[in-house]
Write a protein that holds these residues in place. Sequence first.
Motif, PDB file in Angstrom:
ATOM      1  N   TRP A  41       0.825  -1.217   0.000  1.00  0.00           N
ATOM      2  CA  TRP A  41       0.000   0.000   0.000  1.00  0.00           C
ATOM      3  C   TRP A  41       0.855   1.263   0.000  1.00  0.00           C
ATOM      4  CZ3 TRP A  41      -4.713   0.542  -1.478  1.00  0.00           C
ATOM      5  CH2 TRP A  41      -5.589  -0.537  -1.425  1.00  0.00           C
ATOM      6  N   ALA A  42       2.015   1.201   0.661  1.00  0.00           N
ATOM      7  CA  ALA A  42       2.916   2.362   0.636  1.00  0.00           C
ATOM      8  C   ALA A  42       3.392   2.628  -0.791  1.00  0.00           C
ATOM      9  CB  ALA A  42       4.106   2.122   1.562  1.00  0.00           C
ATOM     10  N   GLY A  48       1.546   5.884  -7.228  1.00  0.00           N
ATOM     11  CA  GLY A  48       0.365   6.398  -7.912  1.00  0.00           C
ATOM     12  C   GLY A  48       0.357   7.916  -7.950  1.00  0.00           C
ATOM     13  N   ARG A  49       0.703   8.534  -6.821  1.00  0.00           N
ATOM     14  CA  ARG A  49       0.771   9.992  -6.766  1.00  0.00           C
ATOM     15  C   ARG A  49       1.905  10.527  -7.635  1.00  0.00           C
ATOM     16  NH1 ARG A  49       1.348  11.908  -0.837  1.00  0.00           N
ATOM     17  NH2 ARG A  49      -0.688  10.859  -0.781  1.00  0.00           N
ATOM     18  N   LYS A  50       3.054   9.871  -7.588  1.00  0.00           N
ATOM     19  CA  LYS A  50       4.217  10.330  -8.348  1.00  0.00           C
ATOM     20  C   LYS A  50       3.963  10.261  -9.850  1.00  0.00           C
ATOM     21  CE  LYS A  50       9.170   9.372  -8.923  1.00  0.00           C
ATOM     22  NZ  LYS A  50      10.288   8.508  -8.492  1.00  0.00           N
ATOM     23  N   LEU A 129      10.686   5.689 -12.995  1.00  0.00           N
ATOM     24  CA  LEU A 129       9.299   5.624 -12.568  1.00  0.00           C
ATOM     25  C   LEU A 129       8.834   4.197 -12.287  1.00  0.00           C
ATOM     26  CD1 LEU A 129       7.710   8.292 -14.949  1.00  0.00           C
ATOM     27  CD2 LEU A 129       8.113   8.503 -12.497  1.00  0.00           C
ATOM     28  N   THR A 130       9.473   3.209 -12.900  1.00  0.00           N
ATOM     29  CA  THR A 130       9.069   1.816 -12.677  1.00  0.00           C
ATOM     30  C   THR A 130       9.784   1.188 -11.487  1.00  0.00           C
ATOM     31  OG1 THR A 130      10.727   1.080 -14.289  1.00  0.00           O
ATOM     32  CG2 THR A 130       8.482   1.398 -15.095  1.00  0.00           C
ATOM     33  N   ASP A 131      10.648   1.953 -10.836  1.00  0.00           N
ATOM     34  CA  ASP A 131      11.363   1.435  -9.675  1.00  0.00           C
ATOM     35  C   ASP A 131      10.369   0.976  -8.604  1.00  0.00           C
ATOM     36  OD1 ASP A 131      13.544   0.880  -7.967  1.00  0.00           O
ATOM     37  OD2 ASP A 131      13.257   2.804  -6.961  1.00  0.00           O
ATOM     38  N   ARG A 200      -2.695  -1.440 -13.043  1.00  0.00           N
ATOM     39  CA  ARG A 200      -3.120  -0.064 -13.264  1.00  0.00           C
ATOM     40  C   ARG A 200      -1.919   0.878 -13.417  1.00  0.00           C
ATOM     41  NH1 ARG A 200      -6.980   0.918 -15.786  1.00  0.00           N
ATOM     42  NH2 ARG A 200      -6.887   3.069 -15.017  1.00  0.00           N
ATOM     43  N   LEU A 201      -0.923   0.725 -12.550  1.00  0.00           N
ATOM     44  CA  LEU A 201       0.259   1.587 -12.628  1.00  0.00           C
ATOM     45  C   LEU A 201       1.052   1.313 -13.903  1.00  0.00           C
ATOM     46  CD1 LEU A 201       1.482   1.520  -8.900  1.00  0.00           C
ATOM     47  CD2 LEU A 201       0.288   3.367 -10.089  1.00  0.00           C
TER      48      LEU A 201
END
Length: 231
Positions: A41-42, A48-50, A129-131, A200-201
């Motif tokens: 969840w973290a 998701g925000r980034k 971004l995929t990290d 989704r991400l």
Amino acid sequence: MGGLELGASESLMNPMTLFLQADIVVKIVMVGLLLASIWTWAIIVSHGRKIGQMRKKSERFERDFWRADDIDRFYDARGGEEVPAARVFSAGLSEWRRSTKNGTIDRPGTRQRLATAMGAAVASEMDKLTDRLNILATVGSVAPFVGLFGTVWGIMRAFTDIAGQASTSLDVVAPGIAEALFATALGLFAAIPAVIAYNRLTHGLNRLEARLTRYADGLHATLSHELEAER
């Protein structure tokens, strides 16, 4: 009697009671799955925000770029922004300046280097971004099996209790079975959000990558036209 049985059933279904009564191995499995769920969840919230912020900033940067009258002036003013589109733009224009600073210009070589520089910039941004998204994939695929291990261990314990007490009554069987199934539930609780969030991400990142690639292609075409005008 019915009230006492109902109270005992409700106590048995209490997650804390199930955890406290569980075998040490099942407890370790439960704690590991809970930690995996918190970690999941973290990552979901932070990434998701980034990703959402980077997408909006890149869209704004591209819009401002295509409205700009002077590319060099825009580069001096906005080229250093911490935005994926800005880094792609900076990589392209930096290569453009290096390739055209001499009197003789290798046009085919310059076009190739521009494409390579901006393609590498797009790939670098996507890597950043995929990290940690691989963690979601790992939790989504492994957590159900970890929960299943806890289930198997709990059922083995239940059968051991049956053998030890020479009884098959629910009072003997129910606690071990409940603990076992609770471990399975925790595995699914950790895995399902991880799988959904990963899909989704990843979809959002694919859209961002396609947008950056289109922007790089447009910038390459623009610089190619400028290259034709160079003498």
